[in-house]
Design an enzyme around this catalytic site. Structure first.
Site, short mmCIF file in Angstrom:
data_model
loop_
_atom_site.label_atom_id
_atom_site.label_comp_id
_atom_site.label_asym_id
_atom_site.label_seq_id
_atom_site.Cartn_x
_atom_site.Cartn_y
_atom_site.Cartn_z
N GLU A 1 1.13 -1.64 -0.45
CA GLU A 1 -0.16 0.18 -0.05
C GLU A 1 0.54 1.40 -0.05
O GLU A 1 0.28 1.91 -0.40
CB GLU A 1 -1.13 -0.21 1.13
CG GLU A 1 -1.88 1.14 1.31
CD GLU A 1 -3.39 0.95 2.24
OE1 GLU A 1 -2.92 -0.10 2.65
OE2 GLU A 1 -4.01 1.54 2.83
N GLY B 1 -8.78 5.37 7.15
CA GLY B 1 -9.73 5.05 8.76
C GLY B 1 -8.76 3.83 9.05
O GLY B 1 -9.12 4.22 10.58
N ALA B 2 -7.50 2.75 8.52
CA ALA B 2 -7.63 2.19 9.88
C ALA B 2 -6.19 1.47 9.56
O ALA B 2 -5.72 1.51 11.14
CB ALA B 2 -8.00 0.29 9.72
N SER B 3 -5.29 2.74 8.91
CA SER B 3 -3.48 2.50 8.95
C SER B 3 -3.81 3.67 8.31
O SER B 3 -3.86 4.46 7.51
CB SER B 3 -3.57 1.34 7.98
OG SER B 3 -3.09 1.69 7.01
N THR B 4 -2.31 3.68 8.74
CA THR B 4 -1.72 4.84 7.57
C THR B 4 -0.58 4.66 7.17
O THR B 4 0.96 3.86 7.81
CB THR B 4 -1.64 6.46 8.80
OG1 THR B 4 -0.76 7.65 8.05
CG2 THR B 4 -0.53 5.99 10.14
N GLN B 5 0.00 5.38 6.08
CA GLN B 5 1.93 4.60 5.05
C GLN B 5 2.78 6.24 5.66
O GLN B 5 2.24 7.41 5.42
CB GLN B 5 0.90 4.46 4.07
CG GLN B 5 0.57 2.20 4.28
CD GLN B 5 -0.63 3.03 4.58
OE1 GLN B 5 -1.11 1.90 5.10
NE2 GLN B 5 -1.60 3.39 3.58
N1 LIG Z 1 -14.74 13.75 2.99
C1 LIG Z 1 -14.17 13.19 3.74
C2 LIG Z 1 -13.65 11.49 3.15
C3 LIG Z 1 -13.32 10.67 4.22
N2 LIG Z 1 -13.46 11.39 5.83
C4 LIG Z 1 -13.03 10.55 6.57
O1 LIG Z 1 -11.28 10.15 6.26
C5 LIG Z 1 -11.08 8.35 6.78
C6 LIG Z 1 -10.02 7.81 5.86
O2 LIG Z 1 -10.76 7.57 4.53
P1 LIG Z 1 -10.05 6.29 3.32
O3 LIG Z 1 -8.93 7.14 3.29
O4 LIG Z 1 -10.79 6.62 2.15
O5 LIG Z 1 -10.09 5.15 4.11
P2 LIG Z 1 -10.08 4.04 4.10
O6 LIG Z 1 -9.26 3.90 2.66
O7 LIG Z 1 -11.40 3.84 3.88
O8 LIG Z 1 -9.72 3.24 4.98
P3 LIG Z 1 -8.19 2.29 4.96
O9 LIG Z 1 -7.03 3.15 3.83
O10 LIG Z 1 -7.42 2.58 6.68
O11 LIG Z 1 -8.07 0.90 4.73
C7 LIG Z 1 -12.72 7.83 7.35
O12 LIG Z 1 -12.06 7.87 8.63
C8 LIG Z 1 -13.23 8.42 6.42
O13 LIG Z 1 -13.79 8.91 7.51
C9 LIG Z 1 -13.07 12.29 6.12
O14 LIG Z 1 -13.08 12.75 7.26
N3 LIG Z 1 -13.73 13.60 5.64
CA LIG Z 2 -7.10 3.80 1.63
#
Ligand SMILES: Nc1ccn([C@@H]2O[C@H](COP(=O)(O)OP(=O)(O)OP(=O)(O)O)[C@@H](O)[C@H]2O)c(=O)n1
Ligand SMILES: [Ca+2]
Length: 536
Positions: A199, A240-244
């Site tokens: 990722e 939402g669950a990890s950061t890189q």
């Molecule tokens: N306009 C937005 C869109 C998304 N989020 C928040 O941003 C976070 C991360 O979103 P995203 O990058 O889409 O995470 P995912 O890809 O779903 O998570 P991961 O990569 O960890 O699997 C989420 O908590 C979502 O609620 C936000 O605050 N404002």
């Molecule tokens: Ca993501």
């Protein structure tokens, strides 16, 4: 007028033989309209031919360089994130697929509802949830190309956590999404959980591909020793669950093997540092913080400085402890619900967040947190996903110069202190889940970047918050597809030093300069008679 000129000239004619001769060659003045002399005619004809040739050259250059009918290829990637799934459609000209910067995004479709890991109770629904976006992709990609268009699904931290928690449920979710993708007319290439390392690496490849950092200008072919001089940008991704965090450090070799990647791209070697922090995406980080805060409450009510004054949220304790990020503790709590009440205090919020970063040990020369190696930060960084969503909401992303760290801090501080009813009234269209968490998210981003990674004052200025680069979203999906379709060659494809258009333009320009020089030399050394009169 002609007559008076002739009458004044005999005096001058005595001064030099050459001039006298010239005058003697002049046709006799007869009082009728003089006929155009031969050399002048020749010059006119030459001028006309010259103009004609120049027009022909330009017309030829333009028509030769007219874009040919494009043969477009397509690729589809689904980013199955922890909070939601996005489907991306990319396109590129078939004949240029090994060039850098030619693939771009033509469509993004946001899947309604939960991320696929959220369907652990009803795994079939994970597959059904993708149907709408797959239909959208069928509209975007021309029908005759459906069968040859590859479709990939990559699942990230939400599925990594589900798989740690219950492997067989995670497999069932993947089978359900696979079923939907196989039933589409596209060329299904696989649905899998990608590692944190992948990722990070694909995010780095995506932004550098889009920023053109891998591109070596054609003229560098003449100076191969300069080829390594252009830098790449580091990549910061917050999910939402990890950061890189991924970048090319100055320090070599990279102290920890598990954080070290080696790439050879377009004929150049890259030693890349990457780390993915599972559980430190913004949703899981909030859970970690709440779980840590809960240790000091007796009755389940919590005054939380990371939420606006007047904000209330009730959560089931069991929901908080449903994944491997929060290992234990539930059993010891004498209450089943958490009553959270905001008080919007940025400084205190930062202190509570700080507790989720463990800085007590570091087995390397330098660490970020939790004993994870981090080399000294190097170069520019592009920060995307939630880094961008949150900072963009807070008006802290500018195209030109980055907003200073102290300004970012004071903006978040002011925002956190605003009463919830006021914030809600000002942004009625923003989802309550997002809006209520921007204070926490802004503070978390500042803690992670400043305390976690060490982007203090000066280094902070090297971060650019990026949503899109051109028409493409910044994220890992494009890099993933480029890699799986072998579109990034290890060696630089042979190219000519100049593009065809530059070549034609330069040839025309040089020809014109040559003609002008020849003409001027001829005029200077041979002085045609027709001009001699005017010159003296
Ligand atoms: N306009 C937005 C869109 C998304 N989020 C928040 O941003 C976070 C991360 O979103 P995203 O990058 O889409 O995470 P995912 O890809 O779903 O998570 P991961 O990569 O960890 O699997 C989420 O908590 C979502 O609620 C936000 O605050 N404002
Ligand atoms: Ca993501």
């Amino acid at each position: 007028m002609h007559l008076s000129l002739s009458s004044s000239e005999p005096a001058e004619a005595e001064k030099g033989g050459e001039r006298t001769l010239a005058l003697m060659d002049e046709p006799k003045v007869t009082g009728t309209k003089p006929r155009t002399s031969w050399p002048r005619k020749a010059l006119l004809i030459l001028g006309f031919l010259f103009a004609l040739a120049a027009i022909a050259l330009v017309a030829m250059a333009v028509s030769q360089n007219k874009p040919l009918q494009k043969n477009i290829k397509y690729g589809i990637v689904l980013d199955a994130g922890s909070s939601h799934t996005n489907l991306y459609v990319y396109e590129w000209p078939a004949e240029k697929e090994n060039d850098t910067g030619v693939v771009h995004q033509v469509e993004v479709c946001k899947v309604e509802g939960l991320g696929i890991s959220g369907y652990s109770q009803d795994t079939e629904k994970a597959g059904l949830s993708l149907q709408h976006c797959m239909k959208r992709a069928q509209e975007v990609v021309p029908e005759q190309q459906h069968r040859e268009t590859p479709v990939y699904l990559g699942a990230t931290a939400g599925m990594r956590l589900l798989s740690l928690q219950n492997r067989s449920i995670a497999d069932r979710v993947l089978s359900a999404v696979e079923k939907t993708l196989r039933s589409s007319p596209f060329n299904f290439q696989g649905a899998r959980i990608i590692s944190g390392q992948e990722e990070g690496a694909y995010g780095w490849i995506t932004i550098n591909y889009l920023l053109g950092s891998f591109k070596q200008p054609g003229w560098l072919n003449f100076l191969p020793h300069l080829r390594s001089s252009r830098g790449t940008s580091g990549a910061l991704d917050l999910g939402g669950a990890s950061t890189q965090i991924t970048f090319v450090p100055d320090q070599e070799p990279i102290e920890s093997q598990e954080n070290s990647l080696h790439f050879r791209l377009y004929g150049k070697n890259y030693n890349v540092y990457t780390h993915s922090f599972l559980c430190y995406g913004k949703d899981q980080a909030l859970r970690l913080k709440l779980a840590s805060d809960l240790q000091s409450t007796q009755n389940g009510s919590l005054l939380d400085p990371c939420f606006h004054p007047g904000y209330l949220r009730i959560m089931n304790i069991s929901d908080l402890y449903t994944n491997p990020c929060i290992a234990n503790g539930e059993q010891q709590l004498p209450f089943t619900q958490l009553h959270l009440q905001g008080n919007g205090d940025y400084q205190r919020c930062r202190m509570t967040i700080q507790k989720i970063f463990n800085n007590s040990h570091c087995p390397y020369s330098s660490c970020s947190f939790n004993g994870i190696f981090l080399p000294p930060l190097q170069g520019e960084f592009g920060a995307f996903s939630a880094f961008y969503f949150v900072m963009n909401f807070l008006n802290l992303t500018t195209e030109k110069s980055p907003v200073a760290l102290d300004k970012a801090t004071s903006t978040v501080e002011r925002f956190c202190s605003r009463p919830w009813h006021e914030v809600k009234a000002e942004f009625p269209k923003i989802k309550e889940k997002y809006l209520s968490e921007y204070c926490f998210s802004g503070t978390y981003i500042l803690s992670l970047l400043e305390n976690g990674y060490g982007f203090t004052m000066e280094k902070w200025q090297s971060i650019q918050f990026l949503g899109k680069i051109g028409s493409s979203d910044a994220g890992w999906t494009l890099g993933y597809m480029l890699n799986l379709t072998n579109m990034i060659p290890a060696e630089k494809p042979p190219t000519r030093p100049l593009s065809h258009a530059s070549y034609v333009g330069l040839m025309v320009f040089c020809s014109l300069v040559l003609v002008a020089v020849l003409l001027l030399s001829w005029l200077t050394f041979h002085k045609p008679k027709c001009l001699q009169k005017g010159l003296i």
